[in-house]
Design an enzyme around this catalytic site. Structure first.
Site, PDB file in Angstrom:
ATOM      1  N   GLN B 127      -7.847  10.305   3.265  1.00  0.00           N
ATOM      2  CA  GLN B 127      -7.700   8.922   2.823  1.00  0.00           C
ATOM      3  C   GLN B 127      -6.702   8.221   3.727  1.00  0.00           C
ATOM      4  O   GLN B 127      -5.513   8.566   3.711  1.00  0.00           O
ATOM      5  CB  GLN B 127      -7.185   8.947   1.373  1.00  0.00           C
ATOM      6  CG  GLN B 127      -6.823   7.617   0.792  1.00  0.00           C
ATOM      7  CD  GLN B 127      -5.918   7.778  -0.429  1.00  0.00           C
ATOM      8  OE1 GLN B 127      -5.056   8.654  -0.470  1.00  0.00           O
ATOM      9  NE2 GLN B 127      -6.125   6.960  -1.430  1.00  0.00           N
ATOM     10  N   GLY B 128      -7.157   7.266   4.487  1.00  0.00           N
ATOM     11  CA  GLY B 128      -6.267   6.561   5.411  1.00  0.00           C
ATOM     12  C   GLY B 128      -5.870   5.203   4.855  1.00  0.00           C
ATOM     13  O   GLY B 128      -6.460   4.179   5.221  1.00  0.00           O
ATOM     14  N   TYR B 129      -4.914   5.201   3.987  1.00  0.00           N
ATOM     15  CA  TYR B 129      -4.441   3.941   3.392  1.00  0.00           C
ATOM     16  C   TYR B 129      -3.023   3.617   3.863  1.00  0.00           C
ATOM     17  O   TYR B 129      -2.785   2.627   4.518  1.00  0.00           O
ATOM     18  CB  TYR B 129      -4.434   4.028   1.849  1.00  0.00           C
ATOM     19  CG  TYR B 129      -5.783   3.991   1.157  1.00  0.00           C
ATOM     20  CD1 TYR B 129      -6.984   4.027   1.860  1.00  0.00           C
ATOM     21  CD2 TYR B 129      -5.849   3.925  -0.233  1.00  0.00           C
ATOM     22  CE1 TYR B 129      -8.210   4.004   1.201  1.00  0.00           C
ATOM     23  CE2 TYR B 129      -7.066   3.894  -0.902  1.00  0.00           C
ATOM     24  CZ  TYR B 129      -8.243   3.931  -0.182  1.00  0.00           C
ATOM     25  OH  TYR B 129      -9.437   3.899  -0.850  1.00  0.00           O
ATOM     26  N   SER B 130      -2.078   4.492   3.511  1.00  0.00           N
ATOM     27  CA  SER B 130      -0.662   4.166   3.746  1.00  0.00           C
ATOM     28  C   SER B 130      -0.340   4.085   5.232  1.00  0.00           C
ATOM     29  O   SER B 130      -0.923   4.792   6.052  1.00  0.00           O
ATOM     30  CB  SER B 130       0.224   5.237   3.124  1.00  0.00           C
ATOM     31  OG  SER B 130      -0.060   5.379   1.765  1.00  0.00           O
ATOM     32  N   SER B 162      -3.001  12.958   3.717  1.00  0.00           N
ATOM     33  CA  SER B 162      -3.176  14.345   3.277  1.00  0.00           C
ATOM     34  C   SER B 162      -4.426  14.922   3.912  1.00  0.00           C
ATOM     35  O   SER B 162      -5.446  14.233   4.039  1.00  0.00           O
ATOM     36  CB  SER B 162      -3.335  14.421   1.754  1.00  0.00           C
ATOM     37  OG  SER B 162      -2.228  13.847   1.105  1.00  0.00           O
ATOM     38  N   GLU B 245      -8.271   8.026  -8.832  1.00  0.00           N
ATOM     39  CA  GLU B 245      -7.213   8.910  -8.357  1.00  0.00           C
ATOM     40  C   GLU B 245      -6.167   9.090  -9.451  1.00  0.00           C
ATOM     41  O   GLU B 245      -5.690  10.182  -9.703  1.00  0.00           O
ATOM     42  CB  GLU B 245      -6.554   8.356  -7.097  1.00  0.00           C
ATOM     43  CG  GLU B 245      -5.499   9.331  -6.573  1.00  0.00           C
ATOM     44  CD  GLU B 245      -4.805   8.864  -5.304  1.00  0.00           C
ATOM     45  OE1 GLU B 245      -4.676   7.641  -5.125  1.00  0.00           O
ATOM     46  OE2 GLU B 245      -4.400   9.729  -4.516  1.00  0.00           O
TER      47      GLU B 245
HETATM   48  C1  LIG Z   1       2.251  14.134  -1.611  1.00  0.00           C
HETATM   49  C2  LIG Z   1       1.768  12.814  -1.120  1.00  0.00           C
HETATM   50  C3  LIG Z   1       0.475  12.674  -0.695  1.00  0.00           C
HETATM   51  C4  LIG Z   1       0.024  11.455  -0.198  1.00  0.00           C
HETATM   52  N1  LIG Z   1      -1.239  11.370   0.269  1.00  0.00           N
HETATM   53  C5  LIG Z   1      -1.671  10.205   0.823  1.00  0.00           C
HETATM   54  C6  LIG Z   1      -2.955  10.104   1.399  1.00  0.00           C
HETATM   55  O1  LIG Z   1      -3.697  11.064   1.433  1.00  0.00           O
HETATM   56  N2  LIG Z   1      -3.345   8.952   1.953  1.00  0.00           N
HETATM   57  C7  LIG Z   1      -2.529   7.859   1.948  1.00  0.00           C
HETATM   58  O2  LIG Z   1      -2.939   6.824   2.440  1.00  0.00           O
HETATM   59  N3  LIG Z   1      -1.289   7.897   1.395  1.00  0.00           N
HETATM   60  C8  LIG Z   1      -0.837   9.050   0.847  1.00  0.00           C
HETATM   61  N4  LIG Z   1       0.428   9.119   0.302  1.00  0.00           N
HETATM   62  C9  LIG Z   1       1.308   7.957   0.411  1.00  0.00           C
HETATM   63  C10 LIG Z   1       1.664   7.308  -0.905  1.00  0.00           C
HETATM   64  O3  LIG Z   1       0.634   6.514  -1.352  1.00  0.00           O
HETATM   65  C11 LIG Z   1       2.930   6.475  -0.699  1.00  0.00           C
HETATM   66  O4  LIG Z   1       3.968   7.364  -0.391  1.00  0.00           O
HETATM   67  C12 LIG Z   1       3.294   5.660  -1.914  1.00  0.00           C
HETATM   68  O5  LIG Z   1       2.364   4.673  -2.193  1.00  0.00           O
HETATM   69  C13 LIG Z   1       4.665   5.026  -1.767  1.00  0.00           C
HETATM   70  O6  LIG Z   1       4.788   4.313  -0.577  1.00  0.00           O
HETATM   71  P1  LIG Z   1       6.020   4.592   0.388  1.00  0.00           P
HETATM   72  O7  LIG Z   1       6.084   6.056   0.627  1.00  0.00           O
HETATM   73  O8  LIG Z   1       5.902   3.712   1.550  1.00  0.00           O
HETATM   74  O9  LIG Z   1       7.275   4.210  -0.448  1.00  0.00           O
HETATM   75  P2  LIG Z   1       7.880   2.702  -0.674  1.00  0.00           P
HETATM   76  O10 LIG Z   1       6.799   1.792  -1.076  1.00  0.00           O
HETATM   77  O11 LIG Z   1       8.688   2.364   0.529  1.00  0.00           O
HETATM   78  O12 LIG Z   1       8.799   2.995  -1.883  1.00  0.00           O
HETATM   79  C14 LIG Z   1      10.151   3.477  -1.773  1.00  0.00           C
HETATM   80  C15 LIG Z   1      10.828   3.283  -3.119  1.00  0.00           C
HETATM   81  O13 LIG Z   1      10.822   1.882  -3.446  1.00  0.00           O
HETATM   82  C16 LIG Z   1      10.211   1.674  -4.694  1.00  0.00           C
HETATM   83  N5  LIG Z   1       9.470   0.411  -4.712  1.00  0.00           N
HETATM   84  C17 LIG Z   1       8.632  -0.091  -3.790  1.00  0.00           C
HETATM   85  N6  LIG Z   1       8.097  -1.243  -4.203  1.00  0.00           N
HETATM   86  C18 LIG Z   1       8.587  -1.486  -5.423  1.00  0.00           C
HETATM   87  C19 LIG Z   1       8.407  -2.507  -6.404  1.00  0.00           C
HETATM   88  N7  LIG Z   1       7.556  -3.534  -6.227  1.00  0.00           N
HETATM   89  N8  LIG Z   1       9.070  -2.397  -7.548  1.00  0.00           N
HETATM   90  C20 LIG Z   1       9.920  -1.366  -7.760  1.00  0.00           C
HETATM   91  N9  LIG Z   1      10.132  -0.380  -6.911  1.00  0.00           N
HETATM   92  C21 LIG Z   1       9.478  -0.432  -5.746  1.00  0.00           C
HETATM   93  C22 LIG Z   1       9.280   2.855  -4.872  1.00  0.00           C
HETATM   94  O14 LIG Z   1       8.991   3.107  -6.238  1.00  0.00           O
HETATM   95  C23 LIG Z   1      10.069   3.970  -4.245  1.00  0.00           C
HETATM   96  O15 LIG Z   1      10.971   4.497  -5.176  1.00  0.00           O
HETATM   97  C24 LIG Z   1       0.895  10.342  -0.180  1.00  0.00           C
HETATM   98  C25 LIG Z   1       2.204  10.488  -0.640  1.00  0.00           C
HETATM   99  C26 LIG Z   1       2.644  11.705  -1.093  1.00  0.00           C
HETATM  100  C27 LIG Z   1       4.055  11.814  -1.547  1.00  0.00           C
END
Ligand SMILES: Cc1cc2nc3c(=O)[nH]c(=O)nc-3n(C[C@H](O)[C@H](O)[C@H](O)COP(=O)(O)OP(=O)(O)OC[C@H]3O[C@@H](n4cnc5c(N)ncnc54)[C@H](O)[C@@H]3O)c2cc1C
Lengths: 364, 407
Positions: B127-130, B162, B245
């Site tokens: 999944q290429g989202y983040s 992932s 999901e």
């Molecule tokens: C084990 C694992 C597997 C993953 N697999 C995939 C994958 O296969 N494909 C993919 O695309 N992504 C994947 N991800 C990415 C995942 O979707 C992101 O890590 C997640 O959405 C959070 O984004 P970020 O890491 O940029 O954190 P940030 O968005 O930078 O968040 C950092 C902190 O700020 C807080 N925060 C951010 N915005 C707000 C808000 N509006 N209100 C309050 N708090 C806020 C968050 O809660 C967090 O505590 C994976 C992540 C993990 C940990």
């Protein structure tokens, strides 16, 4: 398959809620409580019209013949309204004791009068859960001696259902010789509990089955207290959300601050699964006897924990106002505090749950 | 309250039990963490599809079993496999997220080409989202795709992808309409991971393994028909499956299984000659978690009933991801405390228990609290959609609907 409330059950809940909204707004609750009573005469009379005294009494004995799940729904509605109305012990535990352990003659003698509201029971089984300050009741030669603490729904009671130390249940008249009732003052002004001192007090034993009936009563009581706590928590969450939607600071409603939103979200997230747990516990009590005691423990301990979290968090959302007597939020806070401890606090109840599952080594 | 499933369903339950009894020796051992199913795993998956125990309602022409949707039967299958401790059908991102998306929004050709091998476990997706700059605020993503001679030409970077290292294919969100509004400029593309210009760099995580990766795109050419939905509709296509999901991450059967494993651990492990479960402080925590798992289980049954009746899931459903991920993490935390000093053994050490899997779970489940929409984003959603509290102020949008994503 349908996990949820039937239409009749939803209507029952709504009619109790509607009735209490009309007859027992917070001002009325406060008035009753400040008058030193835990019984609202007008609410009690109106609920009797709905048939609450006979809710779980079989139809053959003049009751509605409903199950514990129905009673649970009523308890949630009462907790939501912090209603000063005896229910758990008087309308449910006492008749269940007779159903579980009374002879046919005893059932025929007592159940119709309970359903008609002609006799009013208090229930003292707390020593089966925990003994404090030397409490405990012995039975010898058809008479009871000792102290029962935390006798539930004792205000206006004319009879008591008392467990002796062997767990056997007895009926005692409030007028009997050697009986003294001392009201205990708790944080929760909407419920009455007492200390019953008995000195060779004549008692009528239920044609018992060796203590199992008392266990069943306690399970029922725990489920109802859990349901009450759930309803009170619902009300506190609703009040916190409503307050957060109108109180302004820094030029905006406080409900737009994420810290406040997240407090509310956490309350809702923890509280919502409790509803299903309480429903299932009541259903198991009626229909899955092998699981009933254990799930009753889970429902009691878990709502106890969640209730405490909601009570403090909802109060915090209200700021200083939450701390005042004026707002009256503390009625719910205290109701939840009562529900948590009575018939066993979370740790005590979890210990029982462990014992039920063979997780406590038999002393070597 | 009627928890009986009725005679027709009990017959079905017997069938499922019979199948498990006869075939359980074929089930893959240690199916656990691997991104790509083993040979036994693929064979098992195909056997399950053939009998309708996974991919049950997916039409036959796309490689499913083709049964009418029947929530109770699906439920019975899940219950019986969980009870028997036998792995059910595969639940990777391709099956849980891409397949439902294609079924809903894919072209006939896309469905015929991709669903069957994905279900069978032959094709693995990532999944290429983040992106580095776009996590919770997913719609701010910048990876771009311009159209050139019948191809999208993709440039940019994904992160936390992932299984990208093992995957055959990617479903990917890219910005195709540079000047459209934030949520309107995104498209949902699917393409092979072998396409020239893709570079995958494994990212070692706190577990010591590389569960996810960085994925770089340099002039990656993808034919324009490899898009799901219309150009600029990618945000809505992706949102159609985020719910799937979150459901996958909050499965109450999985919680119950973890709890049973914990109970087993605490009754088997001894300290000073006594069972760990005989230590009151640890036992108390165990029973507290047991009560919470029970609450989530019945909450799940309530959601199921609402679904059968066609009623919305409401608050009961909104809270599942937040509560279940937290609870799973706490179960692992207690397991580690129950093991005490043995709980820190890892990487195949002497005295290690269960291949260090409790520690791995404890760490990985923290990842699941973050992934799939963080706990904080879940709380925003619960307060805004469940409790109708004011929405977060948006500095990135002039006006209009806010949308919180996050995988
Ligand atoms: C084990 C694992 C597997 C993953 N697999 C995939 C994958 O296969 N494909 C993919 O695309 N992504 C994947 N991800 C990415 C995942 O979707 C992101 O890590 C997640 O959405 C959070 O984004 P970020 O890491 O940029 O954190 P940030 O968005 O930078 O968040 C950092 C902190 O700020 C807080 N925060 C951010 N915005 C707000 C808000 N509006 N209100 C309050 N708090 C806020 C968050 O809660 C967090 O505590 C994976 C992540 C993990 C940990």
């Amino acid at each position: 398959m349908d996990f949820g409330l039937s239409q009749e059950q939803q209507m029952l809940a709504e009619s109790v809620t509607r009735l209490l909204r009309e007859l027992s707004p917070l001002d009325h609750v406060r008035q009753v409580a400040e008058g030193g009573s835990a019984v609202s005469a007008q609410s009690q009379a109106a609920l009797a019209e709905l048939g609450l005294p006979g809710l779980v009494v079989p139809e053959a004995h003049g009751g509605l013949g409903m199950g514990l799940l129905d009673a649970t729904i009523v308890a949630t509605a009462l907790g939501e309204a912090v209603a000063p109305v005896p229910f758990t012990a008087r309308n449910v535990m006492a008749p269940l004791a007779l159903i579980a352990a009374g002879s046919e003659a005893q059932q025929a003698q007592w159940l119709p009068r309970i359903a008609a509201g002609e006799v009013r029971f208090g229930v003292g089984v707390h020593e089966q859960v925990s003994r404090r300050d030397g409490s405990g009741v012995r039975c010898s030669g058809g008479a009871l001696t000792g102290t029962a603490l935390f006798v539930l729904d004792c205000e206006e009671a004319d009879h008591f259902m008392i467990a002796d130390e062997a767990g056997r249940l007895h009926i005692v008249s409030a007028q009997a010789d050697g009986l003294e009732l001392i009201a205990l003052k708790t944080i929760d002004a909407t419920r009455s509990v007492g200390e019953l001192r008995l000195a060779s007090t004549p008692a009528e034993a239920l044609a018992d089955d060796g203590g199992a009936a008392a266990r069943r009563l306690i399970a029922a009581g725990r489920i109802l207290l859990a349901a009450d706590s759930l309803g009170a928590a619902d009300a506190m969450i609703a009040q916190a959300v409503a307050y957060a939607g109108q109180r302004e600071q820094f030029g905006r409603v406080i409900g737009s601050f994420q810290a406040v939103k997240h407090m509310c979200a956490e309350m809702a997230a923890k509280n919502e699964p409790c509803r299903s747990l309480v429903w299932y516990a009541a259903h198991a009590f009626d229909a899955v006897p092998a699981e009933a005691e254990l799930v009753a423990c889970h429902a009691k301990s878990h709502t106890g924990e969640v209730g405490r979290f909601v009570a403090r968090t909802a109060t915090e959302v209200h700021g200083g106002m939450g701390f005042t007597d004026l707002l009256g939020l503390h009625y719910w806070f205290k109701r939840i505090g009562f529900d948590r401890q009575v018939l066993g606090g979370p740790e005590t109840v979890r210990e029982e749950a462990a014992r039920l599952q063979g997780w406590i080594a038999v002393a070597a | 309250m009627d928890l009986s499933y009725g005679p027709e369903y009990e017959t079905f339950r017997e069938e499922v039990r019979g199948f498990i009894a006869v075939n359980r020796h074929l089930a893959p051992k240690n199916a656990g963490r691997a991104a790509r199913p083993s040979k036994e795993g693929v064979a098992w998956q195909k056997l399950l599809i053939e009998h309708g125990y996974t991919a049950r309602t997916i039409p036959r022409e796309y490689g499913g079993f083709g049964a009418e949707p029947d929530i109770l039967k699906s439920r019975i299958i899940a219950e019986e496999f969980a009870r028997a401790g036998v792995p059910g059908g595969l639940a990777n991102q391709g099956i849980s997220m891409l397949v439902p998306t294609l079924l809903e929004l894919g072209t006939e050709e896309q469905k015929r080409r991709w669903i069957e091998p994905t279900l069978a476990g032959d094709v693995v997706w990532c999944q290429g989202y983040s992106e580095p700059g776009s996590g919770s605020d997913l719609a701010s993503l910048k990876t771009s795709a311009r159209v050139e001679g019948g191809d999208f030409v993709i440039n940019g970077q994904k992160i936390w992808t992932s299984t990208a290292k093992e995957a055959d294919m990617i479903f990917c969100l890219v910005r195709t309409e540079g000047d459209a509004a934030k949520h309107q400029g995104i498209s949902y593309l699917i393409f092979p991971m072998t396409t020239p210009g893709i570079e995958v760099r494994p990212l070692r995580t706190m577990t010591g393994h590389a569960e996810f990766n960085e994925t770089f795109f340099t002039d990656v050419r993808v034919p324009v028909d490899q898009i799901v939905g219309q150009r600029g509709q990618g945000w809505f296509v992706a949102n159609a499956t985020l719910g799937h999901e979150r459901g996958m991450l909050g499965d109450p059967d999985a919680l119950e299984n973890r709890l049973l494993a914990l109970i087993e651990l605490m009754t088997v492990e001894q300290v000073g000659g006594a069972r760990v479960i005989d230590l009151p402080a640890l036992r108390d925590r165990l029973v507290a978690l047991q009560a919470e798992v029970a609450a989530m289980k019945y909450n799940g049954m309530r959601i199921l009933s609402n679904q059968i009746k066609g009623e919305p899931g409401g608050m009961a459903k909104l809270i599942v991801k937040l509560q279940a991920c937290e609870l799973a993490h706490q179960i692992s935390a207690l397991a580690i405390d129950a093991l005490g000093e043995l709980g820190i053994l890892y990487n195949g050490s002497a005295h290690e228990r269960e291949n260090g899997s409790w520690q791995w779970n404890y760490m990985f489940q923290l990842g699941l609290i973050i992934g799939g929409g963080t706990a904080q984003i879940q709380k925003n959603i619960i307060s805004e959609r469940g409790l109708n509290m004011p929405r977060e102020p948006r500095l990135d949008l002039p006006k209009g609907p806010s949308a919180q994503g996050g995988q």
